[in-house]
Write a protein that holds these residues in place. Structure first.
Motif, mmCIF file in Angstrom:
data_model
loop_
_atom_site.group_PDB
_atom_site.id
_atom_site.type_symbol
_atom_site.label_atom_id
_atom_site.label_comp_id
_atom_site.label_asym_id
_atom_site.label_seq_id
_atom_site.Cartn_x
_atom_site.Cartn_y
_atom_site.Cartn_z
ATOM 1 N N THR A 1 -4.718 18.738 17.374
ATOM 2 C CA THR A 1 -5.587 19.792 17.893
ATOM 3 C C THR A 1 -5.509 19.813 19.410
ATOM 4 O O THR A 1 -5.670 18.769 20.059
ATOM 5 N N LEU A 2 -5.261 20.989 19.964
ATOM 6 C CA LEU A 2 -5.159 21.148 21.408
ATOM 7 C C LEU A 2 -6.250 22.094 21.893
ATOM 8 O O LEU A 2 -6.510 23.130 21.267
ATOM 9 N N LEU A 3 -6.887 21.744 23.005
ATOM 10 C CA LEU A 3 -7.819 22.628 23.696
ATOM 11 C C LEU A 3 -7.134 23.094 24.977
ATOM 12 O O LEU A 3 -6.803 22.261 25.841
ATOM 13 N N VAL A 4 -6.912 24.400 25.081
ATOM 14 C CA VAL A 4 -6.192 24.954 26.237
ATOM 15 C C VAL A 4 -7.021 26.101 26.819
ATOM 16 O O VAL A 4 -6.771 27.278 26.525
ATOM 17 N N PRO A 5 -8.026 25.807 27.637
ATOM 18 C CA PRO A 5 -8.798 26.896 28.259
ATOM 19 C C PRO A 5 -7.915 27.715 29.189
ATOM 20 O O PRO A 5 -7.046 27.174 29.874
ATOM 21 N N GLY A 6 -8.156 28.999 29.206
ATOM 22 C CA GLY A 6 -7.390 29.878 30.108
ATOM 23 C C GLY A 6 -6.428 30.789 29.392
ATOM 24 O O GLY A 6 -5.946 31.768 29.979
ATOM 25 N N GLY B 1 -9.146 29.052 38.462
ATOM 26 C CA GLY B 1 -10.398 28.827 39.166
ATOM 27 C C GLY B 1 -11.589 28.647 38.248
ATOM 28 O O GLY B 1 -12.741 28.769 38.676
ATOM 29 N N TRP B 2 -11.329 28.329 36.970
ATOM 30 C CA TRP B 2 -12.418 28.188 36.014
ATOM 31 C C TRP B 2 -13.163 26.870 36.143
ATOM 32 O O TRP B 2 -14.308 26.767 35.704
ATOM 33 N N THR B 3 -12.527 25.855 36.668
ATOM 34 C CA THR B 3 -13.148 24.533 36.737
ATOM 35 C C THR B 3 -13.702 24.317 38.136
ATOM 36 O O THR B 3 -12.954 24.268 39.113
ATOM 37 N N PRO C 1 -21.958 28.704 44.496
ATOM 38 C CA PRO C 1 -20.502 28.678 44.659
ATOM 39 C C PRO C 1 -19.933 30.096 44.711
ATOM 40 O O PRO C 1 -20.487 31.032 44.127
ATOM 41 N N GLU C 2 -18.842 30.242 45.432
ATOM 42 C CA GLU C 2 -18.186 31.537 45.521
ATOM 43 C C GLU C 2 -17.006 31.570 44.559
ATOM 44 O O GLU C 2 -16.355 30.558 44.316
ATOM 45 N N LEU C 3 -16.769 32.760 43.996
ATOM 46 C CA LEU C 3 -15.641 32.910 43.088
ATOM 47 C C LEU C 3 -14.334 32.737 43.853
ATOM 48 O O LEU C 3 -14.122 33.346 44.901
ATOM 49 N N ALA C 4 -13.477 31.869 43.328
ATOM 50 C CA ALA C 4 -12.183 31.652 43.970
ATOM 51 C C ALA C 4 -11.318 32.896 43.798
ATOM 52 O O ALA C 4 -11.410 33.590 42.778
ATOM 53 N N PHE D 1 -5.225 20.466 27.695
ATOM 54 C CA PHE D 1 -4.425 20.895 28.835
ATOM 55 C C PHE D 1 -5.310 21.735 29.752
ATOM 56 O O PHE D 1 -5.857 22.757 29.315
ATOM 57 N N MET D 2 -5.449 21.326 31.010
ATOM 58 C CA MET D 2 -6.398 21.948 31.924
ATOM 59 C C MET D 2 -5.755 22.638 33.119
ATOM 60 O O MET D 2 -6.449 23.272 33.924
ATOM 61 N N ALA D 3 -4.437 22.547 33.291
ATOM 62 C CA ALA D 3 -3.799 23.095 34.496
ATOM 63 C C ALA D 3 -4.013 24.597 34.610
ATOM 64 O O ALA D 3 -4.256 25.121 35.706
ATOM 65 N N LEU D 4 -3.935 25.319 33.491
ATOM 66 C CA LEU D 4 -4.103 26.771 33.543
ATOM 67 C C LEU D 4 -5.521 27.141 33.976
ATOM 68 O O LEU D 4 -5.712 28.018 34.829
ATOM 69 N N ALA D 5 -6.522 26.482 33.409
ATOM 70 C CA ALA D 5 -7.907 26.760 33.810
ATOM 71 C C ALA D 5 -8.126 26.432 35.282
ATOM 72 O O ALA D 5 -8.867 27.140 35.983
#
Length: 592
Positions: free
Chosen positions: A49-54, A469-471, A482-485, A461-465
């Motif tokens: 199982t993979l979690l890939v946000p973004g 700018g999600w993290t 915080p300001e949106l990146a 995998f978190m590189a895409l998120a």
């Protein structure tokens, strides 16, 4: 095959808890899901199982979710063939199934917590109910029954004394309580009363810290006797390095309170050890030595997330009671309830409400005492929630389904968690193997090592998120919103997607036959939801403290013209942002 008819009947999207139950059906012996048909599930030997946000609808070239009142937005979407930013997804999976993350109207809850923890089965709930009734019928009033086991201490990152287990390498400046006598069986509190000997002492402890140039250091320690509620030790401590932040809002420590303090950490350690250790022998060998009227019993330390206090003291102790583990968080493990919340929920009073004045360690230690007394008065089930939760790995451990060769050797389910940070201390605490990582490259390497020898493997995998700018770090009360990146450049995004696509291909190529691959995105862009919640919290905190948001007044027109005010329109916008954030995608397949 997706059971579209059942998904339509449900009228809501597949949830993270549904994905968890699917994994348990494939790996263990959980019932089959009704939203999916899996033929010959017993032939599937492994699940990854993979979690890939973004991974969004746009990046995958999918049509937007339907908004028409006559179209169901929860039905799986056919994935168009390449070209796509992630061609691996299009060439491996036929459909993308919309999912929803857990939460309420104003917040999204943790996807990881929902996936790794769920309610126990009906059969297990019955067993626990019988055990609870038995323990409550006995009504044991001995506080020592809540002492942590060695396994619990290890699972919760306690510094373990060397004579208990060889799992903690003690640095030179650390100390440990002397080993208790093994020749004496410690009497319980009730037995002590019957025999007329003193019960084992219990001390509630709370420590406060300051931020120094070398990191956080102890600034104050308070110890209170459980039975008398008298303060037996309360000492300010001089940090060894210059203080850069007194953390007054949380610690109550100020520059003035530490100005004339000369007591060092080593001196405090000696004082606390003297309190927790047996009396020293008589130094005069010729003097008559009185026989003790009762055996010495090493005291128990009581605290909330007590491992943090022991780390602040740089001390190991064998007997500990932790109110953060004795009581349950409403959303289950591994989440721990806060002390202020517990005291308000179960004792009906407020603590830690001094605002800028910070916490009072005496108040916190007394709250721990009250919570333990409440537990003893009401029984072991007090402070727990009706829906008992357990780890996905505890559920796997009870399964008798597996027992063949290869990854199934040994007749038990082997599970691995490969994730950022230290998964051993959180959602992977019950897994067979945990691998902490700092990059997607390390996650891929860890998964390649784990898939051959485990029935179940999880990776994130978190590189895409990160690129999107999600993290972002969790905002504090003092920090500005915080300001949106800005969005990443096309080149940077394309490079990240190309790397991710290659990593997914490499992992898939390494999977043995009969391996189910589950890819989920978990949620969508959370930033708008986060910004609105920061605004909402700032407004509520200002009202609670009697101070209007900055640049406003609290007069007759207090509800008008506030730059930081929170309106009904803001609430509706927040609810819409939360609903959008909860949307995710799921991809299912089995490697032949």
């Amino acid at each position: 095959m997706y059971a579209n008819g059942e998904i339509v009947k449900r009228n809501w999207a597949v949830g993270i808890e549904d994905i968890r139950e699917l994994v348990l059906h494939l790996v263990a012996n959980a019932p089959p899901p009704n939203w999916l048909r899996v033929d010959n599930a017993h032939l599937i030997e492994r699940v990854v199982t993979l979690l890939v946000p973004g991974l969004t609808v746009d990046l995958l070239g999918l049509p937007p979710l339907p908004t028409s009142a006559t179209a169901n937005p929860n039905l799986p979407l056919p994935i168009p063939l390449p070209p796509s930013f992630i061609p691996f997804i299009a060439s491996t999976f036929s459909h993308a199934c919309p999912t929803r993350a857990p939460g309420d109207q104003t917040r999204m809850h943790s996807v990881l917590s929902a996936f790794f923890h769920g309610p126990v089965s009906v059969e297990e709930r019955r067993k626990r109910a019988v055990q609870r009734q038995l323990s409550e019928s006995i009504m044991n009033k001995d506080p020592v029954q809540y002492m942590l086991t060695l396994e619990q201490m290890i699972d919760n990152d306690y510094p373990i004394p060397s004579y208990m287990a060889d799992v903690f390498e003690r640095p030179p400046e650390w100390v440990e309580t002397p080993a208790p006598s093994k020749t004496i069986v410690p009497p319980s509190h009730d037995t002590s009363q019957r025999l007329g000997i003193p019960p084992r002492k219990i001390y509630a402890i709370d420590c406060e810290m300051c931020e120094t140039e070398g990191g956080k250091e102890l600034a104050r320690v308070c110890i209170i006797d459980y039975y008398t509620q008298n303060v037996v030790y309360d000492q300010m401590v001089k940090p060894s390095k210059p203080v850069v932040d007194y953390l007054t809002r949380w610690s109550g420590i100020t520059a003035e309170s530490l100005e004339h303090v000369t007591t060092t950490l080593a001196e405090v350690q000696a004082d606390v050890l003297n309190l927790l250790s047996p009396p020293p022998p008589n130094p005069n060998p010729f003097a008559p030595r009185p026989q003790p009227s009762a055996p010495y019993l090493t005291p128990v330390l009581l605290g909330h997330s007590l491992e943090s206090d022991l780390k602040a003291l740089k001390m190991s102790h064998p007997y500990c009671i932790d109110t953060a583990l004795m009581y349950h968080h409403p959303r289950g493990r591994p989440l721990k309830p806060g002390l202020a919340w517990l005291t308000r929920k179960w004792c009906g009073r407020e603590i830690q409400n001094r605002g800028e004045g910070g916490h009072d360690p005496q108040e916190d230690a007394l709250a721990c005492i009250e919570l333990l007394k409440k537990k003893l008065e009401m029984g072991p089930g007090f402070g727990e929630f009706k829906a008992d939760h357990e780890s996905i790995f505890e559920r796997m451990a009870r399964s008798t389904r597996r027992g063949r060769s290869g990854a199934t050797a040994g007749g038990s389910i082997r599970a691995a968690v490969v994730d950022y940070g230290n998964p051993q201390m959180m959602h992977g605490s019950k897994a067979t193997t945990t691998i902490g990582c700092t990059s997607d490259e390390e996650v891929l390497k860890g998964l390649l090592e784990a898939v051959q020898s485990h029935h179940f493997a999880f990776g994130r995998f978190m590189a895409l998120a990160d690129v999107l700018g999600w993290t972002t770090p969790k905002p504090t009360l003092d920090a500005p919103p915080p300001e949106l990146a800005p969005p990443p450049s096309r080149e940077k995004l394309a490079e990240t997607l190309t790397i991710l696509n290659g990593q997914l291909r490499t992992l898939h190529a390494s999977l043995p036959p009969r391996t189910a691959l589950i890819v989920m995105t978990g949620h969508s862009d959370p930033r708008r939801m986060a910004l609105l919640n920061v605004k909402k919290s700032a407004f509520e905190n200002a009202i609670r403290s009697g101070r209007p948001p900055e640049g406003t007044t609290m007069g007759a027109d207090a509800g008008l013209g506030w730059e930081g005010k929170w309106t009904g329109a803001d609430m509706r916008e927040l609810e819409e942002a939360v609903a959008l954030t909860k949307r995710g995608l799921l991809f299912l397949g089995v490697k032949a």
